[in-house]
Design a protein around this motif. Structure first.
Motif, mmCIF file in Angstrom:
data_model
loop_
_atom_site.group_PDB
_atom_site.id
_atom_site.type_symbol
_atom_site.label_atom_id
_atom_site.label_comp_id
_atom_site.label_asym_id
_atom_site.label_seq_id
_atom_site.Cartn_x
_atom_site.Cartn_y
_atom_site.Cartn_z
ATOM 1 N N GLU A 51 0.868 -1.166 0.000
ATOM 2 C CA GLU A 51 0.000 0.000 0.000
ATOM 3 C C GLU A 51 0.906 1.217 0.000
ATOM 4 O O GLU A 51 1.673 1.446 0.928
ATOM 5 C CB GLU A 51 -0.873 -0.001 1.251
ATOM 6 N N ARG A 52 0.846 2.012 -1.063
ATOM 7 C CA ARG A 52 1.758 3.147 -1.185
ATOM 8 C C ARG A 52 0.987 4.410 -1.513
ATOM 9 O O ARG A 52 0.016 4.385 -2.240
ATOM 10 C CB ARG A 52 2.796 2.897 -2.285
ATOM 11 N N ASP A 53 1.440 5.467 -0.933
ATOM 12 C CA ASP A 53 0.909 6.780 -1.265
ATOM 13 C C ASP A 53 1.997 7.507 -2.035
ATOM 14 O O ASP A 53 2.994 7.937 -1.465
ATOM 15 C CB ASP A 53 0.559 7.538 0.011
ATOM 16 N N ASP A 54 1.822 7.603 -3.360
ATOM 17 C CA ASP A 54 2.846 8.220 -4.189
ATOM 18 C C ASP A 54 2.580 9.693 -4.446
ATOM 19 O O ASP A 54 3.007 10.242 -5.467
ATOM 20 C CB ASP A 54 2.982 7.458 -5.518
ATOM 21 N N VAL A 426 9.190 6.797 0.999
ATOM 22 C CA VAL A 426 8.222 7.831 0.606
ATOM 23 C C VAL A 426 8.707 8.555 -0.641
ATOM 24 O O VAL A 426 9.915 8.670 -0.883
ATOM 25 C CB VAL A 426 7.992 8.859 1.733
ATOM 26 N N LEU A 427 7.751 9.053 -1.414
ATOM 27 C CA LEU A 427 8.065 9.857 -2.593
ATOM 28 C C LEU A 427 8.176 11.315 -2.167
ATOM 29 O O LEU A 427 7.249 11.886 -1.601
ATOM 30 C CB LEU A 427 6.981 9.687 -3.650
ATOM 31 N N VAL A 428 9.324 11.910 -2.440
ATOM 32 C CA VAL A 428 9.553 13.310 -2.089
ATOM 33 C C VAL A 428 9.015 14.221 -3.181
ATOM 34 O O VAL A 428 8.259 15.167 -2.925
ATOM 35 C CB VAL A 428 11.057 13.568 -1.869
ATOM 36 N N ARG A 429 9.438 13.951 -4.394
ATOM 37 C CA ARG A 429 8.966 14.646 -5.597
ATOM 38 C C ARG A 429 8.829 13.597 -6.693
ATOM 39 O O ARG A 429 9.389 12.505 -6.572
ATOM 40 C CB ARG A 429 9.968 15.726 -6.031
ATOM 41 N N PHE A 472 12.820 0.613 -11.991
ATOM 42 C CA PHE A 472 11.785 0.462 -13.009
ATOM 43 C C PHE A 472 11.085 1.790 -13.301
ATOM 44 O O PHE A 472 10.759 2.098 -14.447
ATOM 45 C CB PHE A 472 10.735 -0.560 -12.555
ATOM 46 N N SER A 473 10.844 2.566 -12.258
ATOM 47 C CA SER A 473 10.080 3.806 -12.390
ATOM 48 C C SER A 473 10.937 4.998 -12.784
ATOM 49 O O SER A 473 10.414 6.103 -12.938
ATOM 50 C CB SER A 473 9.375 4.117 -11.062
ATOM 51 N N GLY A 474 12.236 4.803 -12.912
ATOM 52 C CA GLY A 474 13.113 5.917 -13.264
ATOM 53 C C GLY A 474 13.321 6.893 -12.121
ATOM 54 O O GLY A 474 13.597 8.075 -12.364
ATOM 55 N N GLU A 475 13.199 6.426 -10.880
ATOM 56 C CA GLU A 475 13.355 7.301 -9.722
ATOM 57 C C GLU A 475 14.791 7.295 -9.215
ATOM 58 O O GLU A 475 15.495 6.302 -9.327
ATOM 59 C CB GLU A 475 12.430 6.857 -8.580
ATOM 60 N N LYS A 476 15.191 8.412 -8.639
ATOM 61 C CA LYS A 476 16.442 8.502 -7.892
ATOM 62 C C LYS A 476 16.111 8.427 -6.408
ATOM 63 O O LYS A 476 15.050 8.871 -5.975
ATOM 64 C CB LYS A 476 17.187 9.800 -8.203
#
Length: 696
Positions: A51-54, A426-429, A472-476
């Motif tokens: 369960e993620r809140d992006d 967590v996703l910052v940006r 996979f998502s191209g995130e840093k």
């Protein structure tokens, strides 16, 4: 080959099912599409259980942060140096066989003497050196020998049927008779730690050699133990070919990030009390009044074994809000309670947690804060049982409250992992993620790991899953935690696995941030197949507490922000400090920028390769090293001198992103320092003579 590969894939799925499913629940996310393309044998359902809140937690910065200036020309550097000079004005088995013959009967706390052979044997150890090494985490064979003697003694009593209470009394007797600590500290330590240490030692099937190899690390010879030899499993996804790190562009969007660490707030700090006591923490009413003016605790803190008074933390936070109103987010890497480790309770530590969180919310309203757990938050300190330890020793009392407090900044989706193991993602940006790790599962002072050190709470396996999803998502990704993975307090096997993860995901992880040491330092990570290629950097932020011999400090980072092709690298950082001596002298604390990295260290960028190049320069240039050493100690006026052995140890620390592996990582570096030291003896003598002649 195809059959082997299919079995490999199924094994990976099985491991993730049994390790990740208990952590979280919820619907699949957009990452299912990426995982679905890994291999036909892969079922995205097994990976999309989180369960993620992006929703990004940090808003786009409305402020164009001005970075500190780049490094100076030689002429400018010479001028700066002149300005800085102006500022300077201002045998064990035999002993065991006879122990029981000499044990006094009755309450040992009322006895006066140790058994004669135990007394004789233990006094052979340099106990003061052992205590110093435990405090500084710089272990030697002295600590190793003492560890083996102590563990062997405890295991002897356990095998002999002594009760926990009996063993606590025996340990207390040793502690007082050998004057290891004051009676009240000895009593508190035995009561706090005795139950869990005996619980663990009753259940392990290993002896002193194996135990001390795990706990002490480099100070003991490595002893192979299959129970502490394990490897995380990586998905069968090829590692992307490493790409050259692009030079970050100038005048682009940046994030300004505050890093606070190791506040060690002491609610019982008392100005004027004895700061020169014989206990692990001083400057309290319980230490009595100062015997003389020189021994009195300062108003704003003290360089001796004293933690941070509330007024100093309040003053620092007010200064930060006034000086840095444009902070985008905060990373907070743990260690909130003070160092009174013999006198702590769960209730007291939770109180400090709640008070400090409330203080942060009041000081930084609306600013996202990303916390990590320190080793001092537990009571007793360093006690972080894995999830399989339940009932009286379970850690739920802490993790549940951490979840309640941290969710004032974090989404509810992190609750599962926080309550299980105090880690989260967590996703910052968009395209930028922070992963907070509980580094206490690498803490070799965490005795619970002796029961089973295999990836406690499955944290590292979860970490891999998060990093693979980010790839996979191209995130840093930025990683935050408390104990640096290359530090001697981090268990060898955990650190080795972590190092392998950093190697695999070097294209995803662009920076790491830790605390714990109280010093201002860094660790570089290298390619496992090419030790000459630096692939990662971990920043170790300075402590707020002056404990001990330090000025209070904090860190500001400038991170590559929202723009096309953002590297999310740290572009520069500043360390800010307060001169504690002057604050106490004039009753007026002044916080000032001590230095910025590119400016002070003559670096074009802060890439891993540039940091590696900087280490090489420090090995060859004593002047550059002295400047680094000054900043490492936060310009403390009571910092000790640093000889060639000290230089080798510190430079090796910089190169050691993997703990207890100094021979492999540092041999060449140490040889170069030795060669330079021998080769420049006359030159150094002449230079020092000329320099001294200016002052006489």
């Amino acid at each position: 080959m195809l059959i082997r590969y299919s079995i490999w894939c199924l094994l990976w799925i099985f491991i993730l099912v049994i390790t990740i499913t208990p952590l979280v629940s919820g619907g699949p996310t957009r990452r299912r599409d990426y995982w679905n393309n890994v291999d036909d044998n892969y079922m995205w359902k097994e990976f999309a259980v989180f369960e993620r809140d992006d929703s990004p937690l940090v808003q786009p910065s409305k402020v164009n942060h001005t970075l500190p200036p780049r490094h100076l020309t030689p002429e400018e550097l010479e001028q700066l140096t002149l300005e800085q000079f102006k500022k300077l004005k201002l045998n064990y088995t035999e002993v065991i066989s006879e122990i029981d013959e000499d044990l006094a009967e009755g309450d040992m706390r009322r006895g006066r003497h140790l058994p004669r052979l135990v007394d004789k044997a233990l006094r052979l150890f340099n106990l003061k050196q052992v205590i110093t090494e435990v405090e500084t985490s710089v272990m030697s064979k002295v600590s190793c020998t003492a560890c083996k003697a102590g563990v062997g003694l405890l295991q002897h009593y356990i095998r002999g049927g002594k009760t926990t209470s009996d063993i606590e009394q025996i340990v207390y007797k040793f502690c007082v008779s050998l004057q290891i600590q004051t009676p009240r500290v000895c009593e508190g330590i035995t009561e706090l730690f005795g139950g869990e240490v005996v619980y663990v030692l009753k259940r392990v099937q290993i002896g002193p050699d194996e135990i001390c190899s795990f706990v002490v690390g480099d100070g003991c010879e490595e002893v192979y133990n299959p129970t502490h030899d394990w490897n995380v499993v990586f998905p069968p996804v090829p590692k992307p070919a490493p790409k050259p790190v692009p030079t970050p562009k100038e005048l682009v969007s940046t994030f300004k990030v505050l890093h606070l660490s190791d506040t060690h707030f002491d609610p019982y700090y008392h100005e004027g009390s004895n700061a020169n006591c014989k206990e692990p923490l001083c400057c309290r009413l319980t230490n009595g009044p100062a015997p003389d003016v020189q021994s009195a605790a300062g108003r704003w803190g003290d360089y001796r074994k004293c933690d941070t008074p509330k007024r100093t933390i309040d003053n620092m936070l007010q200064h930060i809000t006034n000086t840095h109103p444009d902070i985008d987010y905060i990373i907070w890497t743990g260690d909130l309670p003070p160092h009174d480790v013999w006198n702590q309770t769960r209730e007291e530590n939770l109180m400090i947690l709640k008070e400090t969180v409330a203080q942060m919310i009041k000081s930084f309203p609306g600013i996202p804060i990303f916390p990590a757990l320190g080793n001092h938050e537990a009571a007793p300190v360093n006690s972080f049982p894995p999830p399989f330890v339940q009932k009286e020793f379970a850690i739920n009392w802490l993790y549940d409250e951490l979840d309640n407090q941290w969710r004032k900044w974090l989404p509810t989706s992190v609750s599962r992992t926080v309550r299980r193991g105090a880690f989260y993602s967590v996703l910052v940006r968009p395209g930028f993620r922070i992963i907070s790790l509980n580094m206490n599962y690498c803490n070799n002072k965490n005795w619970w790991l002796l029961l089973n050190s295999t990836d406690p709470a499955k944290e590292l396996q979860w970490f891999i899953y998060e990093l693979q999803s980010a790839e996979f998502s191209g995130e840093k990704v930025h990683v935050i935690g408390h104990i640096p993975p290359g530090h001697s307090d981090c268990a060898r096997i955990w650190s080795r696995n972590y190092y392998n993860i950093i190697n695999r995901y070097e294209g995803v992880i662009t920076a790491q941030f830790f605390g714990h040491t109280h010093f201002d330092e860094f660790e570089v990570f290298y390619d496992a197949d090419d030790v000459g290629r630096a692939i990662g950097i971990a920043y170790v932020g300075p402590s707020v507490t002056p404990y001990y011999d330090l000025n209070p400090g904090y860190r500001i980072y400038y991170v590559d922000g929202d723009h096309e092709h953002s590297t999310r690298m740290v572009l520069d950082h500043e360390t800010w400090i307060m001169n504690l001596r002057e604050a106490n002298l004039y009753d007026y604390p002044i916080w000032y920028k001590e230095y910025s990295a590119r400016h002070a260290y003559l670096m074009q960028t802060l890439s891993p390769a540039d940091w590696d190049n900087y280490i090489n320069k420090l090995a060859e240039n004593i002047t550059m090293f002295d400047l680094y050493y000054k900043y490492y100690w936060k310009n403390s006026p009571v910092r000790p001198s640093c000889d060639s052995e000290c230089r080798k140890r510190m430079l090796c620390d910089m190169r050691s992103g993997r703990s207890h592996d100094r021979k492999y990582l540092c041999q060449e570096l140490e040889s170069r320092i030795d060669a330079n030291t021998k080769g420049t003896g006359w030159r150094a003598w002449l230079y020092n003579s000329l320099a001294l002649s200016r002052w006489f």
